[in-house]
Design a protein around this motif. Structure first.
Motif, PDB file in Angstrom:
ATOM      1  N   SER A  31     -51.510  19.578 -13.342  1.00  0.00           N
ATOM      2  CA  SER A  31     -50.840  18.489 -13.702  1.00  0.00           C
ATOM      3  C   SER A  31     -49.228  18.506 -14.065  1.00  0.00           C
ATOM      4  N   TRP A 115     -55.212   4.287 -11.630  1.00  0.00           N
ATOM      5  CA  TRP A 115     -55.604   5.583 -12.336  1.00  0.00           C
ATOM      6  C   TRP A 115     -54.831   6.822 -11.767  1.00  0.00           C
ATOM      7  N   ASP A 136     -55.523  10.313 -13.522  1.00  0.00           N
ATOM      8  CA  ASP A 136     -55.626  10.216 -14.889  1.00  0.00           C
ATOM      9  C   ASP A 136     -57.224  10.122 -15.380  1.00  0.00           C
ATOM     10  N   LYS A 138     -58.496  10.995 -17.933  1.00  0.00           N
ATOM     11  CA  LYS A 138     -59.068  10.582 -19.135  1.00  0.00           C
ATOM     12  C   LYS A 138     -59.280   9.189 -19.159  1.00  0.00           C
ATOM     13  N   ARG A 139     -58.491   8.266 -18.337  1.00  0.00           N
ATOM     14  CA  ARG A 139     -58.822   6.927 -18.304  1.00  0.00           C
ATOM     15  C   ARG A 139     -59.792   6.655 -17.406  1.00  0.00           C
ATOM     16  N   LYS A 141     -62.404   8.389 -17.002  1.00  0.00           N
ATOM     17  CA  LYS A 141     -63.905   8.552 -17.735  1.00  0.00           C
ATOM     18  C   LYS A 141     -64.006   7.473 -18.541  1.00  0.00           C
ATOM     19  N   GLU A 142     -62.889   6.696 -19.091  1.00  0.00           N
ATOM     20  CA  GLU A 142     -63.230   5.807 -20.304  1.00  0.00           C
ATOM     21  C   GLU A 142     -63.188   4.448 -19.548  1.00  0.00           C
ATOM     22  N   PRO A 157     -59.124  18.688 -17.302  1.00  0.00           N
ATOM     23  CA  PRO A 157     -57.843  18.342 -18.066  1.00  0.00           C
ATOM     24  C   PRO A 157     -57.817  16.691 -18.303  1.00  0.00           C
ATOM     25  N   ASP A 158     -57.058  16.110 -19.154  1.00  0.00           N
ATOM     26  CA  ASP A 158     -56.872  14.937 -19.229  1.00  0.00           C
ATOM     27  C   ASP A 158     -56.327  14.262 -17.724  1.00  0.00           C
ATOM     28  N   SER A 159     -55.080  15.059 -17.143  1.00  0.00           N
ATOM     29  CA  SER A 159     -54.414  14.775 -16.179  1.00  0.00           C
ATOM     30  C   SER A 159     -54.771  15.777 -15.088  1.00  0.00           C
TER      31      SER A 159
END
Length: 244
Positions: A31, A115, A136, A138-139, A141-142, A157-159
């Motif tokens: 990232s 995203w 992204d 994290k976003r 997944k949410e 990782p989140d990114s």
């Protein structure tokens, strides 16, 4: 004797630096270093051309036109669940977009909710498509994959920088793909994840990214010999976004 010890220490230190450097490079490639550059650059005119071809008009919290473009320059990332989206005036549309126009549209139409950052897409002379971006995770997944996020076999990782190359098309909202390469950062996805079963799974879940727009009907999304993306389908002409 001391000279030999000194040389040994120097060799070990050099090896340690190389190993640490390699580990950092692989980690950073996920990232920190940015996605692979496909050489696709776009201008504001490319974005305006893409909007004209699609016919889409966007209103965000009462802002349109230049006011909205100015706001987007420093727009923060937001969850789609915190806003109301109203889509209307659906029309059947057929159009082609160049690599620059497609890249501009994907990056600029909804940067606060999209995203993927620094996204580039292109069509190669043989019809193969390439895509590169920073996802992204994290976003994603949410917002879209909360029901299956815990089923992913590998920690992510989140990114994450991603790159893909292969033949891709959409017919009647269903994605079909024949991937040649798929990279997560600098790490190539093992061939076993590009086999039919895994590809079928990706084809089942990837459409959530575009079918998040209710009533969107992609009759076909392909490419032509000019290296353009060819769209035929029903899309909303007006989009209004307000906070809940």
């Amino acid at each position: 004797m001391n000279a030999k010890k000194g040389n040994t220490k120097l060799v070990l230190l050099t090896v340690a630096i190389l190993v640490l450097g390699s580990v950092f490079w692989v980690y950073a490639s996920f990232s920190l270093l940015g996605p692979k550059d496909l050489g696709v650059e776009y201008t504001h005119e490319d974005y305006v051309n893409a909007l004209e071809k699609t016919g889409i008009q966007i209103e965000y919290e009462g802002m349109t036109g230049e006011e909205l473009e100015e706001y987007k320059l420093n727009a923060e990332k937001k969850s789609i669940h915190d806003y109301n989206f109203e889509f209307s005036d659906y029309e059947q549309k057929q159009f082609t977009l160049t690599a620059a126009e497609s890249t501009a549209l994907l990056n600029e139409i909804a940067p606060g909710f999209w995203w993927f950052d620094d996204l580039q897409v292109k069509v190669l002379p043989d019809g193969t498509m390439e895509g590169s971006s920073t996802a992204d995770i994290k976003r994603l997944k949410e917002d879209l994959y909360s029901d299956v996020a815990d089923d992913v076999p590998l920690p992510l990782p989140d990114s994450l920088n991603i790159y893909s190359k292969g033949r891709v098309s959409v017919v009647n909202n269903q994605l079909s793909g024949d991937p040649e390469n798929f990279y997560l950062g600098a790490v190539q996805l093992p061939d076993k994840y590009l086999e039919e079963e895994s590809v079928n799974t990706m084809e089942d879940y990837f459409p959530r990214i575009y079918t998040v727009v209710p009533g969107l009907e992609i009759t076909s999304l392909t490419s032509n010999s000019n290296g353009e993306f060819v769209f035929d389908g029903v899309i909303p002409q007006k989009v209004s976004v307000t906070k809940k």
